[in-house]
Scaffold this active site. Structure first.
Site: not given
Ligand code: ASP
Length: 338
Positions: A84, A194, A212, A222-225, A245-246, A248
């Site tokens: 990941s 992450t 991540t 796509r860009v995450g958080d 994490t989680g 985003g």
């Molecule tokens: N936060 C990350 C994202 O959305 C993924 C993760 O941390 O599980 O890209």
């Protein structure tokens, strides 16, 4: 024996990853002249144990927290078994692995990259954006070209294992499937996480970094958080630091890491501050939480005084704390039952 040799020879590091290990309590005391509360490190998930050890070792040898978080995160990016983050990360819908990362220090300096292809150590590119440009974030092809110009070497981030996972996902798709659910544990295993690493060094300086490969099978682009300063990561050198994490998208809606640090500024402990952000996320996502049993979001926090905390929406989040000479993995408190 000189002090540094004594530290090295006394087993500060080198213990297997993912298991609790000693981090040289007494040796650290020698470096810090009796001040026992630094360095402190905290990081996400079980791979955080390994990141903590690397960051701790760096700070014990005199590195500041910025170098320490970069080195700790790079170790996770380099590991192809961690699917990941970095090299070997799970790809997007087009089978391209793209990385998100950010880094921030106690002086308010920050840098980030989003949707970065073909470069293993996204955290170091983020640091280079911070130190060698006037910008905070670069994304996609521009981030890649910048990295090449700065001397980073391109590699294929896809491993056989991540290619096979993509093929299994692709074969499992029916005509009515949509890309983005479920968000976490499915029959292909855990498909996103992450590495978030926060550190307080012996001078009392705070830094943080996150990296991540984002949500597996995400839509290309796509860009995450993680590269969004304030969402994936935030540091206020006088107050504290937070990382997430989680899912985003859930975090971006509430700019959660900034919320954690602002809550600390208003007097909350890192634990209470993480819970405040999780309660906000639950409030904003009440509908989706009922439908999607794997919708997860979590925060870790570290105050400038060295206190730590963590909280998640659901059961299952773990984080690693390196403090008072010991590195340990803890089960996070969670606030949503259902
Ligand atoms: N936060 C990350 C994202 O959305 C993924 C993760 O941390 O599980 O890209």
């Amino acid at each position: 024996m000189r002090r540094r040799e004594f530290i090295r020879d006394s087993g500060v590091i080198g213990v297997g990853a993912y298991t609790a290990s000693k981090l040289g309590f007494l040796k650290l005391d020698q470096i810090t002249g009796g001040k026992m509360d630094t360095p402190v490190v905290i990081s996400t998930w079980n791979f955080g144990m390994k990141a903590n050890e690397v960051a701790w070792k760096a700070m014990s040898s005199g590195a500041n927290s910025l170098d320490a978080v970069e080195q700790g995160v790079r170790t996770i990016e380099d590991d192809p078994e961690i699917m990941s983050v970095g090299f070997g990360g799970l790809p997007d819908e087009q089978m391209d692995v793209t990385l998100d990362a950010s880094i921030m220090d106690w002086r308010g300096n920050c840098g980030a990259v989003g949707a970065l292809p073909k470069i293993k150590n996204a955290v170091s590119v983020a640091r280079t954006v911070m130190e060698r440009s006037e910008h905070v974030m670069l994304a996609g092809e521009g981030a890649y070209k910048f990295a090449l110009a700065q001397g980073f070497k391109p590699i294929d981030l896809l491993t056989d294992k991540s290619r096979e996972a993509w093929l299994r996902w692709r074969e499992s798709l029916g005509p009515n499937n949509n890309w983005l659910g479920p968000h976490s544990m499915d029959d292909l295993g855990d498909n996103h996480d992450t590495i978030g690493l926060l550190a307080l060094d012996t001078k009392g300086h705070l830094s943080g970094a996150v990296s991540t490969s984002g949500l597996a099978w995400k839509i290309h682009g796509r860009v995450g958080d993680s590269p969004i300063i304030g969402a994936g990561l935030y540091v206020d050198g006088k107050v504290g630091a937070a990382a997430s994490t989680g899912v985003g998208e859930a975090n971006m809606r509430i700019v959660g890491s900034h919320l954690v640090v602002q809550s600390m500024k208003a007097g909350a402990s890192p634990q209470d501050a993480c819970e405040i952000a999780i309660r906000r996320a639950i409030e904003v996502h009440s509908k989706i939480l009922k439908k999607d049993k794997s919708f997860q979001l979590a925060y870790i926090g570290l105050s400038a005084k060295g206190e730590v905390g963590g909280a998640a929406i659901r059961k299952g989040f773990q984080y690693a704390i390196g403090k008072n000479g010991t590195n340990k993995l803890v089960d996070s408190k969670y606030l949503y039952i259902g």
